[in-house]
Design an enzyme around this catalytic site. Structure first.
Site, PDB file in Angstrom:
ATOM      1  N   LYS A  12       0.812  -1.225   0.000  1.00  0.00           N
ATOM      2  CA  LYS A  12       0.000   0.000   0.000  1.00  0.00           C
ATOM      3  C   LYS A  12       0.845   1.275   0.000  1.00  0.00           C
ATOM      4  CE  LYS A  12      -1.000  -0.092   4.946  1.00  0.00           C
ATOM      5  NZ  LYS A  12       0.091  -1.085   5.178  1.00  0.00           N
ATOM      6  N   ARG A  62      -6.873   1.959  11.505  1.00  0.00           N
ATOM      7  CA  ARG A  62      -6.638   0.521  11.630  1.00  0.00           C
ATOM      8  C   ARG A  62      -7.599  -0.122  12.607  1.00  0.00           C
ATOM      9  NH1 ARG A  62      -0.562  -0.020   9.915  1.00  0.00           N
ATOM     10  NH2 ARG A  62      -1.227  -1.407   8.268  1.00  0.00           N
ATOM     11  N   ARG A 112      12.464  -9.910   3.422  1.00  0.00           N
ATOM     12  CA  ARG A 112      13.130  -8.619   3.202  1.00  0.00           C
ATOM     13  C   ARG A 112      14.521  -8.572   3.821  1.00  0.00           C
ATOM     14  NH1 ARG A 112       8.919  -4.611   5.698  1.00  0.00           N
ATOM     15  NH2 ARG A 112       7.288  -4.662   4.124  1.00  0.00           N
ATOM     16  N   ARG A 161      15.116  -5.924   9.460  1.00  0.00           N
ATOM     17  CA  ARG A 161      14.553  -5.166  10.575  1.00  0.00           C
ATOM     18  C   ARG A 161      14.158  -6.159  11.651  1.00  0.00           C
ATOM     19  NH1 ARG A 161       9.982  -1.687   7.799  1.00  0.00           N
ATOM     20  NH2 ARG A 161       8.885  -3.075   9.191  1.00  0.00           N
ATOM     21  N   ARG A 221       2.221 -10.314  14.157  1.00  0.00           N
ATOM     22  CA  ARG A 221       1.826  -8.948  13.794  1.00  0.00           C
ATOM     23  C   ARG A 221       0.672  -8.970  12.785  1.00  0.00           C
ATOM     24  NH1 ARG A 221       5.222  -4.917  10.705  1.00  0.00           N
ATOM     25  NH2 ARG A 221       6.634  -6.661  10.424  1.00  0.00           N
TER      26      ARG A 221
END
Ligand SMILES: [Zn+2]
Length: 225
Positions: free
Chosen positions: A15, A90, A129, A162, A173
């Site tokens: 997004k 959210r 990632r 990260r 999450r």
């Protein structure tokens, strides 16, 4: 704030990229809740410190703090008539807060666009990632891996990820987001404002669908800027 567009999607749904493309293509103002979080964390503000604690536990930063941070930012901006909000609201209380904020400015939410991606795909996108600490190049072990595992092709540095990108935390999450965010999508769906887009497809295809929605939505508007 006459025409506000909301862009929804779980982490990894793309997004941020899509909002940026949209902003560039239409010359729109783009406000990203995720970017604001990152700014606060980087500058080690009071909000940033709190957010870091929650994120490292794979939890969401509480509603009240997040809403205050976000609305304070909006209030400080010279807001154009048409703009895109990405990554907010959210939760239902956040949705109520942003709606009253927009209404108070004689604006309204034009469309809520939801980027739909399967959870397993999101796990791969996020936990794969890797970033090079030297040159900043971004890799993904599943989609665009370096030739040598965990090593930057450009300068040979050991790639990093990260701390919140570890698979177990990512799953936790995503689950948390899904539970709190689904009622928000449902809320906008019942108001006939939600458009769902299959975001498992290539970025360009998704992007072109979103642009179409915006064009159609704005076509009926007089004097948008
Ligand atoms: Zn590098």
């Amino acid at each position: 704030m006459k025409n506000t567009f909301l862009l929804f999607g779980l982490p990894g749904s793309g997004k941020g990229t899509q909002a940026q493309r949209l902003a560039e293509k239409f010359g729109l103002q783009h406000i990203s809740c995720g970017d604001l979080f990152r700014l606060h964390i980087k500058s080690n503000s009071e909000f940033g410190q709190k957010a870091t604690t929650y994120i490292s536990r794979g939890e969401l930063t509480p509603d009240k703090e997040t809403t205050m941070m976000f609305l304070e930012h909006l209030a400080q901006q010279a807001l154009s008539n048409t703009f895109v909000i990405e990554g907010f609201p959210r939760t239902l209380p956040q949705a109520a807060a942003i709606e009253s904020f927009i209404t108070a400015k004689d604006g309204y939410i034009k469309q809520a666009i939801f980027l739909d991606v399967e959870v397993e795909e999101l796990v791969k996108r996020i936990s794969g990632r890797r970033i090079c600490p030297i040159c900043g190049h971004i890799y993904n072990l599943y989609y665009f891996p370096p030739q040598q595992l965990e090593i930057c092709e450009i300068d040979g540095a050991l790639l990093e990820r990260r701390t919140d990108d570890k698979e177990q935390l990512v799953r936790h999450r995503l689950h948390t987001y899904l539970v709190t965010e689904s009622p928000v999508w449902e809320y906008f769906r019942t108001k006939s404002l939600l458009t769902k887009i299959d975001a498992m497809r290539p970025i360009e295809e998704v992007s072109s669908d979103i642009c179409q929605i915006l064009s159609d939505s704005l076509a009926s508007e007089v004097g948008y800027d």
